[in-house]
Structures are given as structure tokens and as C-alpha cells.
Design a protein around this motif. Structure first.
Motif, PDB file in Angstrom:
ATOM      1  N   ALA A 202       0.805  -1.225   0.000  1.00  0.00           N
ATOM      2  CA  ALA A 202       0.000   0.000   0.000  1.00  0.00           C
ATOM      3  C   ALA A 202       0.833   1.267   0.000  1.00  0.00           C
ATOM      4  O   ALA A 202       0.311   2.349  -0.274  1.00  0.00           O
ATOM      5  CB  ALA A 202      -0.937   0.001   1.207  1.00  0.00           C
ATOM      6  N   ASN A 203       2.125   1.160   0.306  1.00  0.00           N
ATOM      7  CA  ASN A 203       2.938   2.369   0.434  1.00  0.00           C
ATOM      8  C   ASN A 203       4.093   2.425  -0.560  1.00  0.00           C
ATOM      9  O   ASN A 203       5.116   3.073  -0.310  1.00  0.00           O
ATOM     10  CB  ASN A 203       3.485   2.482   1.861  1.00  0.00           C
ATOM     11  CG  ASN A 203       4.376   1.305   2.247  1.00  0.00           C
ATOM     12  OD1 ASN A 203       4.298   0.244   1.627  1.00  0.00           O
ATOM     13  ND2 ASN A 203       5.208   1.490   3.258  1.00  0.00           N
ATOM     14  N   THR A 204       3.953   1.750  -1.696  1.00  0.00           N
ATOM     15  CA  THR A 204       5.003   1.788  -2.724  1.00  0.00           C
ATOM     16  C   THR A 204       5.090   3.177  -3.340  1.00  0.00           C
ATOM     17  O   THR A 204       4.090   3.765  -3.751  1.00  0.00           O
ATOM     18  CB  THR A 204       4.728   0.755  -3.831  1.00  0.00           C
ATOM     19  OG1 THR A 204       4.745  -0.556  -3.262  1.00  0.00           O
ATOM     20  CG2 THR A 204       5.778   0.840  -4.927  1.00  0.00           C
ATOM     21  N   VAL A 205       6.304   3.702  -3.429  1.00  0.00           N
ATOM     22  CA  VAL A 205       6.559   5.038  -3.968  1.00  0.00           C
ATOM     23  C   VAL A 205       7.242   4.913  -5.323  1.00  0.00           C
ATOM     24  O   VAL A 205       8.180   4.128  -5.493  1.00  0.00           O
ATOM     25  CB  VAL A 205       7.455   5.840  -2.998  1.00  0.00           C
ATOM     26  CG1 VAL A 205       7.873   7.162  -3.625  1.00  0.00           C
ATOM     27  CG2 VAL A 205       6.725   6.090  -1.685  1.00  0.00           C
TER      28      VAL A 205
ATOM     29  N   SER B 158      12.359   0.242   5.444  1.00  0.00           N
ATOM     30  CA  SER B 158      12.368   1.393   4.541  1.00  0.00           C
ATOM     31  C   SER B 158      11.253   1.272   3.515  1.00  0.00           C
ATOM     32  O   SER B 158      10.711   0.194   3.284  1.00  0.00           O
ATOM     33  CB  SER B 158      13.720   1.505   3.843  1.00  0.00           C
ATOM     34  OG  SER B 158      13.989   0.339   3.100  1.00  0.00           O
ATOM     35  N   LEU B 159      10.933   2.405   2.890  1.00  0.00           N
ATOM     36  CA  LEU B 159       9.828   2.424   1.925  1.00  0.00           C
ATOM     37  C   LEU B 159      10.147   1.569   0.703  1.00  0.00           C
ATOM     38  O   LEU B 159      11.250   1.643   0.154  1.00  0.00           O
ATOM     39  CB  LEU B 159       9.575   3.856   1.452  1.00  0.00           C
ATOM     40  CG  LEU B 159       8.938   4.835   2.428  1.00  0.00           C
ATOM     41  CD1 LEU B 159       8.731   6.176   1.743  1.00  0.00           C
ATOM     42  CD2 LEU B 159       7.616   4.304   2.930  1.00  0.00           C
ATOM     43  N   PRO B 160       9.193   0.775   0.221  1.00  0.00           N
ATOM     44  CA  PRO B 160       9.362   0.117  -1.081  1.00  0.00           C
ATOM     45  C   PRO B 160       9.246   1.180  -2.166  1.00  0.00           C
ATOM     46  O   PRO B 160       8.415   2.083  -2.068  1.00  0.00           O
ATOM     47  CB  PRO B 160       8.198  -0.874  -1.129  1.00  0.00           C
ATOM     48  CG  PRO B 160       7.165  -0.301  -0.226  1.00  0.00           C
ATOM     49  CD  PRO B 160       7.900   0.430   0.862  1.00  0.00           C
TER      50      PRO B 160
ATOM     51  N   LYS C  38       1.936   3.848  -5.553  1.00  0.00           N
ATOM     52  CA  LYS C  38       0.724   4.481  -5.011  1.00  0.00           C
ATOM     53  C   LYS C  38       0.934   5.977  -4.792  1.00  0.00           C
ATOM     54  O   LYS C  38       0.001   6.699  -4.437  1.00  0.00           O
ATOM     55  CB  LYS C  38       0.339   3.832  -3.678  1.00  0.00           C
ATOM     56  CG  LYS C  38       0.161   2.317  -3.751  1.00  0.00           C
ATOM     57  CD  LYS C  38      -0.923   1.906  -4.730  1.00  0.00           C
ATOM     58  CE  LYS C  38      -1.234   0.412  -4.633  1.00  0.00           C
ATOM     59  NZ  LYS C  38      -0.079  -0.450  -4.928  1.00  0.00           N
ATOM     60  N   LEU C  39       2.168   6.429  -4.983  1.00  0.00           N
ATOM     61  CA  LEU C  39       2.533   7.840  -4.863  1.00  0.00           C
ATOM     62  C   LEU C  39       3.699   8.091  -5.808  1.00  0.00           C
ATOM     63  O   LEU C  39       4.606   7.263  -5.910  1.00  0.00           O
ATOM     64  CB  LEU C  39       2.951   8.174  -3.427  1.00  0.00           C
ATOM     65  CG  LEU C  39       3.402   9.611  -3.167  1.00  0.00           C
ATOM     66  CD1 LEU C  39       2.192  10.551  -3.138  1.00  0.00           C
ATOM     67  CD2 LEU C  39       4.169   9.719  -1.846  1.00  0.00           C
TER      68      LEU C  39
ATOM     69  N   TRP D 130       3.355  10.451   4.290  1.00  0.00           N
ATOM     70  CA  TRP D 130       2.259   9.846   3.512  1.00  0.00           C
ATOM     71  C   TRP D 130       2.241   8.332   3.715  1.00  0.00           C
ATOM     72  O   TRP D 130       1.186   7.733   3.944  1.00  0.00           O
ATOM     73  CB  TRP D 130       2.435  10.177   2.031  1.00  0.00           C
ATOM     74  CG  TRP D 130       1.536   9.399   1.121  1.00  0.00           C
ATOM     75  CD1 TRP D 130       0.279   9.718   0.710  1.00  0.00           C
ATOM     76  CD2 TRP D 130       1.847   8.130   0.506  1.00  0.00           C
ATOM     77  NE1 TRP D 130      -0.214   8.737  -0.115  1.00  0.00           N
ATOM     78  CE2 TRP D 130       0.717   7.757  -0.259  1.00  0.00           C
ATOM     79  CE3 TRP D 130       2.959   7.292   0.523  1.00  0.00           C
ATOM     80  CZ2 TRP D 130       0.677   6.565  -0.996  1.00  0.00           C
ATOM     81  CZ3 TRP D 130       2.914   6.110  -0.197  1.00  0.00           C
ATOM     82  CH2 TRP D 130       1.789   5.756  -0.947  1.00  0.00           C
ATOM     83  N   ALA D 131       3.427   7.718   3.646  1.00  0.00           N
ATOM     84  CA  ALA D 131       3.518   6.249   3.785  1.00  0.00           C
ATOM     85  C   ALA D 131       3.095   5.809   5.181  1.00  0.00           C
ATOM     86  O   ALA D 131       2.415   4.788   5.335  1.00  0.00           O
ATOM     87  CB  ALA D 131       4.945   5.796   3.487  1.00  0.00           C
ATOM     88  N   GLU D 132       3.502   6.570   6.193  1.00  0.00           N
ATOM     89  CA  GLU D 132       3.119   6.214   7.560  1.00  0.00           C
ATOM     90  C   GLU D 132       1.616   6.289   7.755  1.00  0.00           C
ATOM     91  O   GLU D 132       1.020   5.452   8.437  1.00  0.00           O
ATOM     92  CB  GLU D 132       3.835   7.141   8.541  1.00  0.00           C
ATOM     93  CG  GLU D 132       5.340   6.893   8.634  1.00  0.00           C
ATOM     94  CD  GLU D 132       6.050   7.924   9.482  1.00  0.00           C
ATOM     95  OE1 GLU D 132       5.434   8.985   9.769  1.00  0.00           O
ATOM     96  OE2 GLU D 132       7.218   7.696   9.847  1.00  0.00           O
TER      97      GLU D 132
END
Length: 330
Positions: free
Chosen positions: A78-81, A110-112, A167-168, A324-326
Motif C-alpha cells: 500500500a505504500n510503494t513510492v 524502509s519504503l518500497p 501508489k505515490l 504519507w507512507a506512515e
């Protein structure tokens, strides 16, 4: 399992990663350590991976299956950048390193992310920036730039990242924000704006104007192309700030000569001229100076007192993406 796809030597090696089972790296100007479940793509203007040469994974079916594999992995998160590389590959990788380091503090994962790098786009953006200083580059005639092609290329990169599961979308490039609205058109996911990110952070800082009764003033130091685009000024003003720009004399006698000095590799001369330009802004009762240029930001050493009076939109963009990811995962 380790996967290597050999490509055109001018593009370097592209290593792609899929979850924790496939190690992934990209050899560009530097090697960047990256977390599992992230993908780095060096794409051409067709918005696909360069064709493989003499490798165990060189068939079209294998490449298509690999792309589907990556997309399937990232679509589930859900938080893939998604990140579109800008003028400088080095600057883009520095941004990614901050994103990875800052998002993985306190033992967090860390963010995907999916990073899309296109040498042709880098060249077009650089040419556009250089054309804003025709006298600086001693050209009798500026090399024409097809702005429509730049916009189409950026939009296609955004679409590719969406298909990859982003997603962003992030655009860590000052010049590319000139066409932010056009790139966003038709997007199914949000695209963060650096100007909005830094304006929100300044608003949250609750600073007080240096002159009573006046709006809080923010200086903007950037290249001619970025200043002419006006997006930093617009975002600051829409959030209640007064944007203060270098005047014509400052641009002609300090900013442009500083860039000329950088091109001659006279870093000390460039550094001194930039300090003068920043001080000229600061004496105009500005609280902080927005540094809208990676070259200028990297010119000053980390312990330079003037940096304490400056803010970096790139840093604000990274923090906004992490926030945003958090929120997505909470």
C-alpha cells in the motif's frame, strides 16, 4: 536467486529486485544500497527496459514475465513510492538514499520504491536548464528543446510507475516541476509537489516575521529556469508567505558568475559568490532562503553557517513522502 540483465554499455548494468528472494542493485554513477522489495529501472524513451544482450535472461518472454513479477509484488504493497529521475542521476540517488535512510529509522522497514531513470530525459531537462543561460554557455544560438516531448516523456514515466504498483509519485527535480500540472493530468495516484511540501513545513514551523506587521518573507535562490517557472513563488504565496527573489543585479553579478565558476571547476570562487547572493537576500528581512538548486546546495559545506538559514525542498519532499507512507500503513 540473483538476476543480472546486461544492457547497452552506455546505460550501465541494470539489476532488478523482487521481494526478499531476489537481490537488486543498479550500477549508475555510484552503487546505491537499497532495500528488498524495491525496483530500479533505467528506461529509454519507449518506457521499457533496454533489451538484454548475451545474458541468461534475454528472451522477450522472460523480460515480460519479469516485469509482471515485479508489478505483482509491488501492487500488493500500500505504500510503494514511484520516483522519476531528474537532471542529475547523482542527485536522484542522493534523494533516494535520504528516503531510504530516513524511512528506516528506529528499526522500521524502509519504503518500497520504484525508481525510473532515463538518460534521454536527463539530457532534455539539462538542455532546457542550460538554455535559460544562453550567454553563460557562449552559444550563438540555443539548441532547441521540444517541451512537448519532455512533458510526454515525464507523463509516460508516471504511467509506467503507476503500472508498476506505485501508489505515490515523486519528482525530485526542480526543473521538472515546471510541468507539474501537465504530468499530473489523468493520474490515478497523487504526485507530491516540492513547493507545496516545503511551504507546508514552513507553515508548521510557526515562524514570526522579522518585521512586525509584514507577512513572513522567504527568499528563493535558484536557476533562471526555475525562477522563471514561478512554481515556488506561487506555492509560497498561496500558503501566506511573501517570496523574495534575487534582483537583476544579484543575478548578473553573483548568481550567474557563480554558475560560470562552477563550470570552470572554480568551486571556491563559486562558493564565495553564492554566499554573497544569499546574504543579499537575508538582509531583506527574509526568515529563510529556499535553495531550489542542487548545484547550489551541494556547493556549501555542511557546517557553513549560511545553511542554517536555508531550507531544501528535496528534503521536504522526502519527509512528505515518509509521512504519507506512515499514514497509509497506520
Amino acid at each position: 536467486m540473483y538476476l543480472q540483465i546486461s544492457t547497452n554499455p552506455s546505460h550501465g548494468l541494470v539489476h532488478l529486485g523482487y521481494s526478499s528472494r531476489i537481490s537488486c542493485r543498479v550500477r549508475l554513477s555510484r552503487v546505491l544500497a537499497m532495500p528488498p522489495s524495491s525496483v530500479l529501472l533505467q528506461m529509454d524513451e519507449s518506457n521499457d527496459l533496454p533489451k538484454a544482450k548475451k545474458s541468461f535472461c534475454q528472451s522477450e518472454d522472460s523480460r515480460n514475465n519479469l516485469n509482471c513479477l515485479f508489478a505483482d509484488s509491488l501492487l500488493r504493497q500500500a505504500n510503494t513510492v514511484g520516483i522519476i529521475g531528474g537532471v542529475s542521476t547523482d542527485s536522484t540517488l542522493k534523494f533516494v538514499k535520504k528516503l531510504v535512510d530516513w524511512s528506516s529509522k528506529d528499526g522500521k522497514s524502509s519504503l518500497p520504491f520504484v525508481l525510473c531513470s532515463d538518460p534521454a530525459l536527463n539530457k532534455e531537462l539539462l538542455l532546457y536548464k542550460e538554455n535559460s543561460y544562453p550567454s553563460l554557455y557562449h552559444r550563438a544560438e540555443s539548441t532547441p528543446v521540444d517541451v512537448k516531448q519532455i512533458v510526454e516523456n515525464l507523463r509516460n514515466k508516471r504511467k509506467s510507475l503507476e503500472r508498476s504498483g506505485a501508489k505515490l509519485i515523486l519528482l525530485p527535480c526542480h526543473i521538472a516541476h515546471t510541468w507539474y500540472d501537465e504530468v499530473c493530468e489523468g493520474s490515478s495516484v497523487p504526485l507530491l509537489h516540492m513547493g507545496e511540501s516545503i511551504a507546508k513545513e514552513l507553515e508548521e514551523a510557526k515562524m514570526k516575521p522579522l518585521e512586525a506587521g509584514n507577512p513572513l518573507r522567504v527568499g528563493v535562490m535558484a536557476t533562471s529556469a526555475t525562477l522563471s517557472a514561478g512554481f515556488y513563488q506561487e506555492r509560497l504565496q498561496s500558503n501566506g508567505f511573501e517570496a523574495v527573489l534575487p534582483d537583476k543585479a544579484t543575478m548578473e553579478h553573483t548568481v550567474i558568475p557563480a554558475i560560470e565558476a562552477m563550470k570552470r571547476n572554480d568551486l571556491e570562487g563559486a562558493r564565495n559568490l553564492l554566499r554573497i547572493a544569499l546574504q543579499v537576500l537575508l538582509v531583506q528581512a527574509v526568515n529563510v532562503v529556499l535553495l531550489g538548486s542542487d548545484e547550489m546546495r551541494d556547493l556549501l559545506p555542511g557546517d557553513d553557517p549560511l545553511l542554517k538559514k536555508c531550507v531544501d525542498p528535496m528534503d521536504a519532499l522526502a519527509r512528505s513522502a515518509i509521512k504519507w507512507a506512515e499514514n497509509r500503513c497506520s
